[in-house]
Design an enzyme around this catalytic site. Structure first.
Site, mmCIF file in Angstrom:
data_model
loop_
_atom_site.group_PDB
_atom_site.id
_atom_site.type_symbol
_atom_site.label_atom_id
_atom_site.label_comp_id
_atom_site.label_asym_id
_atom_site.label_seq_id
_atom_site.Cartn_x
_atom_site.Cartn_y
_atom_site.Cartn_z
ATOM 1 N N GLU A 170 14.468 3.876 -3.351
ATOM 2 C CA GLU A 170 14.414 2.760 -4.300
ATOM 3 C C GLU A 170 14.348 3.232 -5.753
ATOM 4 O O GLU A 170 13.513 2.785 -6.530
ATOM 5 C CB GLU A 170 13.225 1.847 -3.982
ATOM 6 C CG GLU A 170 13.347 1.200 -2.618
ATOM 7 C CD GLU A 170 12.299 0.135 -2.319
ATOM 8 O OE1 GLU A 170 11.173 0.266 -2.829
ATOM 9 O OE2 GLU A 170 12.609 -0.796 -1.575
ATOM 10 N N ARG A 178 20.771 -0.161 7.280
ATOM 11 C CA ARG A 178 19.551 0.333 6.651
ATOM 12 C C ARG A 178 18.512 0.776 7.691
ATOM 13 O O ARG A 178 17.764 1.730 7.469
ATOM 14 C CB ARG A 178 18.979 -0.780 5.756
ATOM 15 C CG ARG A 178 17.602 -0.451 5.227
ATOM 16 C CD ARG A 178 17.154 -1.467 4.199
ATOM 17 N NE ARG A 178 15.714 -1.380 3.993
ATOM 18 C CZ ARG A 178 15.009 -2.205 3.244
ATOM 19 N NH1 ARG A 178 15.611 -3.191 2.618
ATOM 20 N NH2 ARG A 178 13.714 -2.061 3.108
ATOM 21 N N LYS A 195 7.023 4.160 7.916
ATOM 22 C CA LYS A 195 6.624 2.750 8.001
ATOM 23 C C LYS A 195 6.712 2.248 9.430
ATOM 24 O O LYS A 195 7.515 2.735 10.222
ATOM 25 C CB LYS A 195 7.535 1.891 7.116
ATOM 26 C CG LYS A 195 7.145 1.880 5.665
ATOM 27 C CD LYS A 195 7.877 0.783 4.905
ATOM 28 C CE LYS A 195 7.552 0.890 3.424
ATOM 29 N NZ LYS A 195 8.198 -0.177 2.631
ATOM 30 N N ASP A 231 11.380 -2.578 7.055
ATOM 31 C CA ASP A 231 10.245 -2.697 6.128
ATOM 32 C C ASP A 231 9.067 -3.244 6.912
ATOM 33 O O ASP A 231 8.979 -3.018 8.096
ATOM 34 C CB ASP A 231 10.626 -3.575 4.919
ATOM 35 C CG ASP A 231 9.909 -3.121 3.655
ATOM 36 O OD1 ASP A 231 8.894 -2.445 3.780
ATOM 37 O OD2 ASP A 231 10.363 -3.453 2.554
ATOM 38 N N GLU A 287 2.746 -8.658 2.154
ATOM 39 C CA GLU A 287 3.963 -8.837 1.368
ATOM 40 C C GLU A 287 4.945 -9.808 2.030
ATOM 41 O O GLU A 287 5.578 -10.616 1.370
ATOM 42 C CB GLU A 287 4.639 -7.470 1.150
ATOM 43 C CG GLU A 287 5.955 -7.559 0.405
ATOM 44 C CD GLU A 287 6.601 -6.186 0.173
ATOM 45 O OE1 GLU A 287 6.004 -5.166 0.551
ATOM 46 O OE2 GLU A 287 7.700 -6.162 -0.396
HETATM 47 O O1 GCW Z 1 9.193 -3.152 0.743
HETATM 48 C C1 GCW Z 1 9.221 -2.456 -0.407
HETATM 49 C C2 GCW Z 1 8.383 -3.187 -1.395
HETATM 50 C C3 GCW Z 1 8.188 -2.373 -2.633
HETATM 51 C C4 GCW Z 1 7.538 -1.060 -2.227
HETATM 52 C C5 GCW Z 1 8.445 -0.364 -1.219
HETATM 53 C C6 GCW Z 1 7.838 0.922 -0.707
HETATM 54 C C7 GCW Z 1 6.027 0.307 -3.477
HETATM 55 O O2 GCW Z 1 8.987 -4.412 -1.686
HETATM 56 O O3 GCW Z 1 7.378 -3.087 -3.530
HETATM 57 O O4 GCW Z 1 7.297 -0.228 -3.335
HETATM 58 O O5 GCW Z 1 8.648 -1.197 -0.137
HETATM 59 O O6 GCW Z 1 7.204 0.865 0.332
HETATM 60 O O7 GCW Z 1 8.003 1.954 -1.330
#
Ligand code: GCW
Length: 715
Positions: free
Chosen positions: A306, A350, A374, A379, A407
């Site tokens: 990112e 992704r 993760k 996500d 989130e």
């Molecule tokens: O899902 C995304 C979030 C970001 C976050 C990123 C990550 C800290 O929207 O805000 O950044 O993951 O985990 O690095």
């Protein structure tokens, strides 16, 4: 005497309507008087002996004193000598007290485990809390206090515990300007511009006690989107001050670092990890940190993800980058947690990218590097399959990153008890070493031999009075710690503990509330993203449904359409062998099972398959009807949560009761918003109608599309 008097007062005070207001600021460490059923037993614990004078032991002693006095109303004494005491805390006590059998237990406890035993005595109950280290004694003390808070029987207590993971960390996504990325409970507790460190010191102690009470032993104090300034003298000094407050609670501090720091704050030409001057820079920096913080934990790194810089900027690999930092930290026993959250708009799915980038590097990382993965391959969605990286890197320690902050689960407005989701991940079978190779085992060192084991949770903590925005979000902080300590604990057991400590032990309160909690995550899945749908939310704020979003120039993999792929011919992301082939990243029999819509678990079916609207589900319903039922069930469940909660009026203080009631109202409205937005939008493709037996949507699609979300209300 005082005990009996207090009990009387208590009985009066606890009459409905007279329960004193609570703000939630004490979290689960309230230490309110216990009921009469256990008071006699607990009242025999009027005298504490603690072995040693270390800061950690002193904290344990003080905590127990506070807890016992609060819960029994007695004056508790600290005894200077062994004889005549009723609670004994400390290392080596089994020898002094000549207790057989404890030695063997201690051999299984490691550095932070403990033994608690009730050893009887002439005057009443006697309790021994011992361990191999003072830290173990601290955890044993908190475990014992938890039992008292839950009003458990302590006679004959005989407990041996050891944590499943060595490093149990919170990750704060706190920016140095005081904002919190994805934080919904106010501003940062660490980087506060208005309040000084001394001003907030008492809060840091509450934070430390809360974490120690559930066994969290590390905390990353700044956002993974890291500001390079964190490595300047000014901030190192600030970290040192935090470390000082947290140290007596056995909590180490860690830092997120920006990979380009050598170039940005070190004035080097670049930050190429294979250049000598860059390596030297990091070594010196690490030394500076350890000069100030001798027990500093290490670095957390988000690199080439990112927009963050990383080794790939110089044609180097993640291993090159991580190893450079690992070498600098190694002399001090520091660790590097290198995140595997990577994805690029490469055109490839992704969900496959972390695996593709990291698995080929297995075996190349230094011993003190842990790859932080993760819990979902995309996500932190309300439901994802487990990440296929787990189990696929036998020679690399992997740690799970859970998100405690909600989130994607309604911010701090929705009641969503997360352990049911986390247990789903822990218990997912990777099959890498045959059946039973769960994600838990693939990360806790029991499947593969690894020098370090770790786990992280992205914190939901801020400056709000109740710390987490929603009173029930405290449960997610508590439960993360409990699961990091022991992932075999059941979600309901943990919830039961937390409710007793936080609200009440009255089973007429606990049962329905636990029922609300245990069903809450599935409710969220249903009203947001049922059947394997994912990423349907507003693309930047992540709050509320926006499955229709189109933004020119935006990365396609940030937009919902990339994920749901709704069209006239159906809905869902084809990750089967005829699609992106993400299924092949899983071991057999999973790969085949996921690959076939007939055998794919239906709660993930649209994650792995693109199916026609009239596809027949196992219920006999069409996919469209099934989808409708899930969305409606989600809304109904929240209404039921409200009804159950309304009936609990009077069991707890009005302040917290009403706060939760208010949040449930918001959740109920937002559940309808999600349902209507998703169904009305998908209906434009399916051209099928919402089953007539279901209520009519309360919104109009075009109106919903106009809602502009204002983030300022949520920070
Ligand atoms: O899902 C995304 C979030 C970001 C976050 C990123 C990550 C800290 O929207 O805000 O950044 O993951 O985990 O690095």
């Amino acid at each position: 005497m005082r005990g009996k008097f207090l009990l009387l007062v208590l009985l009066v005070v606890s009459l409905p309507g007279l329960i004193s207001a609570e703000s939630g600021e004490k979290l689960w460490l309230r230490y309110v008087p216990v009921s009469e059923t256990v008071l006699d037993d607990y009242s025999t614990l009027d005298n504490i002996y603690a072995e040693g004078e270390s800061p950690v032991i002193n904290v344990a002693k003080e905590e127990l004193l506070r807890a016992l006095e609060g819960m029994t109303g007695m004056d508790v004494e600290i005894n200077k000598k062994l004889s005549g005491s009723s609670v004994y805390l400390g290392v080596g006590l089994h020898e002094k007290l000549e207790l057989p059998g404890i030695e063997e237990h201690l051999n299984t406890c490691g550095d932070e485990g403990f033994v608690i035993r009730e050893i009887g005595g002439e005057k009443g109950l006697r309790i021994v809390i011992t361990a191999n280290t003072d830290a173990g004694v601290l955890y044993g003390t908190f475990a014992f206090i938890r039992k008292l808070q839950n009003e458990e029987e302590i006679q004959g207590l005989d407990i041996v515990e050891a944590p499943k993971y060595q490093h149990r960390l919170l990750n704060h996504w706190d920016n140095l300007d005081g904002t919190v990325e994805r934080g919904y409970a106010g501003h940062s507790i660490w980087w506060n511009r208005e309040r000084s460190f001394d001003d907030l010191k008492e809060d840091y102690v509450v934070y430390a006690r809360a974490n120690a009470s559930v066994g969290i032993n590390g905390t990353v104090l700044n956002n993974v989107n890291a500001n390079p300034d964190v490595l300047t003298d000014e901030y190192i000094e600030k970290f040192a001050r935090f470390a000082e407050v947290l140290r007596p609670y056995n909590i180490k501090v860690y830092m997120s670092v920006n990979f380009s720091s050598p170039a940005i704050i070190g004035n080097l030409e670049d930050s190429d990890p294979l250049k000598d001057e860059v390596r030297e820079w990091w070594k010196n920096k690490v030394k500076e940190i350890y000069d100030e913080i001798p027990d500093f934990g290490g670095f957390l790194v988000k690199a080439n993800s990112e927009g963050q810089p990383g080794p790939q900027d110089y044609g180097r690999t993640h291993a090159d980058g991580a190893n450079m930092l690992a070498e600098a930290l190694e002399p001090y026993n520091g660790i590097v947690m290198w995140r595997a959250f990577v994805y690029a708009p490469s055109g490839d799915d992704r969900a496959k990218q972390a695996y593709k980038e990291f698995v080929p590097l297995d075996g190349e990382f230094h011993e003190n590097v842990i790859v932080q993965v993760k819990n979902g391959p995309v996500d932190f969605q309300p439901r994802e399959p487990f990440s296929p990286v787990f189990g696929a890197m036998e020679h690399t320690p992997l740690m799970i990153e859970f998100q405690i902050t909600q989130e994607y689960l309604g911010f701090s407005n929705h009641l969503a008890y997360l352990p049911t989701m986390q247990k789903e991940t822990f218990e997912s079978d990777t099959y890498v070493n045959g059946a039973g190779s769960t994600v838990a085992k693939a990360t806790d060192g029991s499947l593969f031999d690894q020098k370090h084991t770790a786990i992280a949770g992205v914190a939901n903590i801020g400056r709000d009075t109740n710390w987490t925005g929603h009173h029930f979000a405290q449960a997610n902080w508590f439960a993360f710690g409990r699961l990091a300590w022991d992932h075999t604990l059941r979600a309901d057991e943990i919830g039961r503990e937390w409710l007793g400590m936080t609200f009440s032990n009255d089973s007429a309160f606990v049962k329905p509330t636990l029922n609300i909690m245990m069903r809450s995550r599935e409710a969220v899945v249903n009203y947001m993203t049922p059947l394997g749908l994912h990423h349907l939310m507003g693309w930047s704020h992540h709050h509320g449904p926006e499955p229709w979003t189109e933004i020119e120039d935006a990365r396609p993999d940030w937009l919902p359409k990339y994920y749901h792929k709704a069209s006239k011919d159906g809905i869902g992301f084809d990750r089967s062998t005829s699609g992106s082939d993400a299924v092949s990243q899983y071991e057999e029999p999973l790969a085949s099972m996921y690959n076939n819509p007939q055998t794919c678990p239906e709660n993930l079916i649209l994650w792995f398959h693109h199916l026609p609207w009239n596809y027949t589900m196992s219920s006999g319903l069409s996919l469209w009807d099934e989808l409708c039922y899930h969305y409606y069930d989600g809304v109904e469940e929240v209404r039921l949560m409200q009804k159950k909660w309304d009936r609990l009026d009077g069991f707890i203080d009005a302040e917290r009761f009403e706060h939760v009631q208010h949040k449930l109202k918001i959740q109920s409205r937002e559940a309808e918003w999600w349902r209507d937005a998703c169904l009305l939008y998908f209906q434009t493709f399916s051209e099928m109608s919402i089953p007539p037996e279901l209520e009519r949507p309360v919104h109009d699609l075009e109106e919903l599309k106009k809602i502009k979300f204002d983030m300022t209300h949520h920070n």
